[in-house]
Design a protein around this motif. Structure first.
Motif, PDB file in Angstrom:
ATOM      1  N   ARG A   1       0.873  -1.201  -0.085  1.00  0.00           N
ATOM      2  CA  ARG A   1      -0.101  -0.092  -0.071  1.00  0.00           C
ATOM      3  C   ARG A   1       0.768   1.391  -0.052  1.00  0.00           C
ATOM      4  O   ARG A   1       1.968   1.259   0.739  1.00  0.00           O
ATOM      5  CB  ARG A   1      -0.737   0.106   1.176  1.00  0.00           C
TER       6      ARG A   1
ATOM      7  N   GLY B   1      -3.985   8.199   4.735  1.00  0.00           N
ATOM      8  CA  GLY B   1      -4.489   6.953   4.525  1.00  0.00           C
ATOM      9  C   GLY B   1      -3.571   6.168   3.659  1.00  0.00           C
ATOM     10  O   GLY B   1      -2.425   6.650   3.312  1.00  0.00           O
ATOM     11  N   GLU B   2      -4.033   4.978   3.162  1.00  0.00           N
ATOM     12  CA  GLU B   2      -3.110   4.125   2.409  1.00  0.00           C
ATOM     13  C   GLU B   2      -4.048   3.674   0.905  1.00  0.00           C
ATOM     14  O   GLU B   2      -5.379   3.426   1.202  1.00  0.00           O
ATOM     15  CB  GLU B   2      -2.704   2.930   2.895  1.00  0.00           C
ATOM     16  N   VAL B   3      -3.564   3.599  -0.079  1.00  0.00           N
ATOM     17  CA  VAL B   3      -4.438   3.100  -1.166  1.00  0.00           C
ATOM     18  C   VAL B   3      -3.620   1.964  -1.723  1.00  0.00           C
ATOM     19  O   VAL B   3      -2.233   1.771  -1.588  1.00  0.00           O
ATOM     20  CB  VAL B   3      -4.444   4.251  -2.299  1.00  0.00           C
ATOM     21  N   GLU B   4      -4.394   1.019  -2.395  1.00  0.00           N
ATOM     22  CA  GLU B   4      -3.678  -0.227  -2.932  1.00  0.00           C
ATOM     23  C   GLU B   4      -2.834   0.171  -4.289  1.00  0.00           C
ATOM     24  O   GLU B   4      -1.675  -0.419  -4.475  1.00  0.00           O
ATOM     25  CB  GLU B   4      -4.673  -0.990  -3.047  1.00  0.00           C
TER      26      GLU B   4
ATOM     27  N   ILE C   1     -10.276   4.442  -3.354  1.00  0.00           N
ATOM     28  CA  ILE C   1     -10.419   3.460  -2.029  1.00  0.00           C
ATOM     29  C   ILE C   1      -9.282   3.799  -1.232  1.00  0.00           C
ATOM     30  O   ILE C   1      -8.229   3.480  -1.141  1.00  0.00           O
ATOM     31  CB  ILE C   1     -10.583   2.213  -2.700  1.00  0.00           C
TER      32      ILE C   1
ATOM     33  N   HIS D   1      -7.684   3.108   2.703  1.00  0.00           N
ATOM     34  CA  HIS D   1      -7.652   2.129   3.623  1.00  0.00           C
ATOM     35  C   HIS D   1      -6.845   2.920   4.991  1.00  0.00           C
ATOM     36  O   HIS D   1      -6.034   3.671   4.987  1.00  0.00           O
ATOM     37  CB  HIS D   1      -6.881   1.115   3.333  1.00  0.00           C
ATOM     38  N   ASN D   2      -7.486   2.671   6.047  1.00  0.00           N
ATOM     39  CA  ASN D   2      -6.787   3.182   7.389  1.00  0.00           C
ATOM     40  C   ASN D   2      -6.860   4.812   7.387  1.00  0.00           C
ATOM     41  O   ASN D   2      -5.937   5.564   7.761  1.00  0.00           O
ATOM     42  CB  ASN D   2      -5.497   2.784   7.517  1.00  0.00           C
TER      43      ASN D   2
ATOM     44  N   ASN E   1     -12.499   0.752   8.423  1.00  0.00           N
ATOM     45  CA  ASN E   1     -11.071   0.886   8.062  1.00  0.00           C
ATOM     46  C   ASN E   1     -10.990   1.256   6.540  1.00  0.00           C
ATOM     47  O   ASN E   1      -9.757   1.140   6.065  1.00  0.00           O
ATOM     48  CB  ASN E   1     -10.427  -0.305   8.344  1.00  0.00           C
ATOM     49  N   THR E   2     -12.202   1.376   5.777  1.00  0.00           N
ATOM     50  CA  THR E   2     -12.160   1.584   4.356  1.00  0.00           C
ATOM     51  C   THR E   2     -13.188   2.808   4.008  1.00  0.00           C
ATOM     52  O   THR E   2     -14.155   2.764   4.323  1.00  0.00           O
ATOM     53  CB  THR E   2     -12.459   0.536   3.503  1.00  0.00           C
TER      54      THR E   2
END
Length: 80
Positions: free
Chosen positions: A2, A17-20, A31, A33-34, A51-52
């Motif tokens: 991520r 946050g984080e993205v895939e 999208i 995450h966290n 969390n998403t």
């Protein structure tokens, strides 16, 4: 792995946050995450345990790519 990001919203709010994967032109939302506030606290408008998030592009000014967990710096584009 991520990619950590900071999403700058149109109402001056920043969401960490984080993205895939990095979004492409066809995407309607990101999208995330966290999701957290920049100070590390939970977002006030998000329910406990979420969390998403799906963040719509029309609410975003820009997305800032942050250094990854491995210390890699994101690719930067320079206009000459």
């Amino acid at each position: 792995m991520r990619q950590p990001v900071a999403i700058h919203m149109t109402d001056q709010e920043i969401i960490m946050g984080e993205v895939e994967t990095l979004p492409n032109q066809a995407d309607q939302f990101i999208i995330l995450h966290n999701p957290l506030q920049p100070d590390g606290n939970r977002l006030k408008f998000v329910e406990e345990g979420v969390n998403t998030l799906l963040v719509s592009w029309h609410q975003i000014l820009f997305v800032q790519l942050l250094p990854g967990a491995g210390g890699d710096m994101p690719i930067s584009f320079v206009r000459e």
